[in-house]
Design a protein around this motif. Structure first.
Motif, PDB file in Angstrom:
ATOM      1  N   LEU A   1      52.330  25.908  38.418  1.00 33.99           N
ATOM      2  CA  LEU A   1      51.802  25.493  37.302  1.00 33.99           C
ATOM      3  C   LEU A   1      50.660  24.683  37.516  1.00 33.99           C
ATOM      4  N   TYR A   2      49.686  25.359  36.218  1.00 34.90           N
ATOM      5  CA  TYR A   2      47.960  24.291  36.504  1.00 34.90           C
ATOM      6  C   TYR A   2      48.117  23.907  34.769  1.00 34.90           C
ATOM      7  N   PRO A   3      47.233  22.626  35.289  1.00 33.95           N
ATOM      8  CA  PRO A   3      47.006  22.943  33.634  1.00 33.95           C
ATOM      9  C   PRO A   3      46.122  22.663  32.709  1.00 33.95           C
ATOM     10  N   SER A   4      46.309  22.688  31.161  1.00 34.02           N
ATOM     11  CA  SER A   4      45.378  22.913  30.446  1.00 34.02           C
ATOM     12  C   SER A   4      44.071  23.548  30.793  1.00 34.02           C
ATOM     13  N   SER A   5      43.233  22.262  31.737  1.00 37.71           N
ATOM     14  CA  SER A   5      41.616  21.679  32.374  1.00 37.71           C
ATOM     15  C   SER A   5      41.581  22.683  33.193  1.00 37.71           C
ATOM     16  N   VAL A   6      41.776  23.675  33.195  1.00 37.87           N
ATOM     17  CA  VAL A   6      42.140  24.696  34.532  1.00 37.87           C
ATOM     18  C   VAL A   6      40.954  25.981  33.957  1.00 37.87           C
ATOM     19  N   SER A   7      40.290  26.377  34.470  1.00 36.94           N
ATOM     20  CA  SER A   7      39.464  27.409  33.841  1.00 36.94           C
ATOM     21  C   SER A   7      39.310  29.161  34.692  1.00 36.94           C
ATOM     22  N   VAL A   8      39.652  30.322  34.144  1.00 35.10           N
ATOM     23  CA  VAL A   8      40.354  30.898  34.588  1.00 35.10           C
ATOM     24  C   VAL A   8      39.051  32.327  34.936  1.00 35.10           C
ATOM     25  N   GLU A   9      38.629  33.303  35.716  1.00 28.51           N
ATOM     26  CA  GLU A   9      38.048  34.945  35.646  1.00 28.51           C
ATOM     27  C   GLU A   9      38.470  35.483  35.700  1.00 28.51           C
ATOM     28  N   PHE A  10      38.016  36.913  35.347  1.00 26.67           N
ATOM     29  CA  PHE A  10      38.799  38.339  35.185  1.00 26.67           C
ATOM     30  C   PHE A  10      37.072  38.510  35.862  1.00 26.67           C
ATOM     31  N   ASN A  11      37.723  39.225  36.930  1.00 23.59           N
ATOM     32  CA  ASN A  11      35.951  39.924  37.578  1.00 23.59           C
ATOM     33  C   ASN A  11      34.405  39.078  37.620  1.00 23.59           C
ATOM     34  N   GLY A  12      35.059  37.810  37.104  1.00 20.41           N
ATOM     35  CA  GLY A  12      34.064  36.544  36.701  1.00 20.41           C
ATOM     36  C   GLY A  12      33.879  36.838  35.966  1.00 20.41           C
ATOM     37  N   ALA A  13      34.124  37.048  34.876  1.00 21.86           N
ATOM     38  CA  ALA A  13      33.755  36.986  33.505  1.00 21.86           C
ATOM     39  C   ALA A  13      35.079  35.998  32.842  1.00 21.86           C
ATOM     40  N   PRO A  14      34.170  34.959  32.284  1.00 25.77           N
ATOM     41  CA  PRO A  14      34.971  33.709  31.857  1.00 25.77           C
ATOM     42  C   PRO A  14      35.909  34.204  30.430  1.00 25.77           C
ATOM     43  N   VAL A  15      37.436  33.412  31.315  1.00 23.22           N
ATOM     44  CA  VAL A  15      38.574  33.802  30.108  1.00 23.22           C
ATOM     45  C   VAL A  15      39.192  32.389  29.476  1.00 23.22           C
TER      46      VAL A  15
ATOM     47  N   GLU B   1      46.801  43.621  39.798  1.00 29.64           N
ATOM     48  CA  GLU B   1      46.724  45.253  38.709  1.00 29.64           C
ATOM     49  C   GLU B   1      47.965  44.431  38.020  1.00 29.64           C
ATOM     50  N   TRP B   2      47.723  44.935  36.816  1.00 33.81           N
ATOM     51  CA  TRP B   2      48.695  44.437  35.656  1.00 33.81           C
ATOM     52  C   TRP B   2      50.061  44.983  36.232  1.00 33.81           C
ATOM     53  N   LEU B   3      50.733  43.803  35.967  1.00 37.04           N
ATOM     54  CA  LEU B   3      52.477  44.345  35.828  1.00 37.04           C
ATOM     55  C   LEU B   3      53.236  44.402  34.208  1.00 37.04           C
ATOM     56  N   ARG B   4      52.552  44.041  33.708  1.00 40.59           N
ATOM     57  CA  ARG B   4      52.794  44.119  31.778  1.00 40.59           C
ATOM     58  C   ARG B   4      51.876  43.589  31.400  1.00 40.59           C
ATOM     59  N   ILE B   5      51.728  43.669  29.941  1.00 38.03           N
ATOM     60  CA  ILE B   5      50.650  42.892  29.053  1.00 38.03           C
ATOM     61  C   ILE B   5      51.413  43.512  27.698  1.00 38.03           C
ATOM     62  N   GLN B   6      51.703  42.049  26.848  1.00 40.35           N
ATOM     63  CA  GLN B   6      52.711  42.384  25.887  1.00 40.35           C
ATOM     64  C   GLN B   6      51.455  41.722  24.521  1.00 40.35           C
ATOM     65  N   GLU B   7      51.494  42.725  23.739  1.00 34.26           N
ATOM     66  CA  GLU B   7      50.473  41.705  22.166  1.00 34.26           C
ATOM     67  C   GLU B   7      50.917  42.078  21.535  1.00 34.26           C
ATOM     68  N   SER B   8      50.653  40.938  20.926  1.00 39.83           N
ATOM     69  CA  SER B   8      51.531  40.281  19.069  1.00 39.83           C
ATOM     70  C   SER B   8      49.769  39.889  18.914  1.00 39.83           C
ATOM     71  N   ALA B   9      50.066  39.760  17.348  1.00 35.92           N
ATOM     72  CA  ALA B   9      49.026  39.312  16.007  1.00 35.92           C
ATOM     73  C   ALA B   9      49.187  38.195  15.346  1.00 35.92           C
TER      74      ALA B   9
ATOM     75  N   SER C   1      41.452  47.262  36.868  1.00 31.37           N
ATOM     76  CA  SER C   1      42.052  47.491  37.558  1.00 31.37           C
ATOM     77  C   SER C   1      41.686  47.289  39.384  1.00 31.37           C
ATOM     78  N   GLY C   2      43.175  46.933  39.895  1.00 28.67           N
ATOM     79  CA  GLY C   2      42.362  46.482  41.116  1.00 28.67           C
ATOM     80  C   GLY C   2      41.277  45.230  40.969  1.00 28.67           C
ATOM     81  N   PHE C   3      41.290  44.660  40.068  1.00 25.45           N
ATOM     82  CA  PHE C   3      40.480  43.288  39.912  1.00 25.45           C
ATOM     83  C   PHE C   3      40.039  42.004  40.496  1.00 25.45           C
ATOM     84  N   SER C   4      39.799  40.751  40.413  1.00 25.47           N
ATOM     85  CA  SER C   4      39.362  39.934  40.890  1.00 25.47           C
ATOM     86  C   SER C   4      40.171  38.356  39.572  1.00 25.47           C
TER      87      SER C   4
END
Length: 108
Positions: free
Chosen positions: A4-18, A93-101, A74-77
């Motif tokens: 479990l990572y604390p909130s000070s983590v940075s994440v990227e999908f295929n090199g694009a920051p999230v 690969e995605w297993l599940r994406i749950q959407e909400s607004a 698909s096949g992303f890093s």
């Protein structure tokens, strides 16, 4: 193993920051296979077949354009950066994406 990572983590999908995710979990699972000799009940050896990782990001805040791209990945890093270290998970690969607004507070 579960990390479990604390909130000070940075994440990227295929090199694009999230930006704007609530939490990140990484679960690791090793798969083992018993090798038995013909006619024997006990295994002669145990062979590792591989390691699987399950990465869970919760509450991603994305723009409409980024959200559309998310479903097509698909096949992303996934790159996780924390405390000067970096872990890169490839072939994701995605297993599940749950959407909400979420509406603005106080707006009906």
């Amino acid at each position: 193993m579960e990390l479990l990572y604390p909130s000070s983590v940075s994440v990227e999908f295929n090199g694009a920051p999230v930006k704007g995710f609530r939490s990140l979990e990484v679960k690791t699972e090793k798969t083992l296979h018993e090798v038995k000799c013909f006619g024997e009940d006990r295994p002669a050896a145990v062979v590792e077949q591989g390691t699987r990782y399950r990465i869970t990001c919760k509450r991603l805040c994305l723009s409409g354009e980024d959200f559309g791209r998310l479903h097509k990945l698909s096949g992303f890093s996934v790159t996780v950066k924390y405390a000067g270290k970096k872990a890169v998970y490839t072939g994701c690969e995605w297993l599940r994406i749950q959407e909400s607004a979420l509406g603005e507070p106080g707006v009906a």
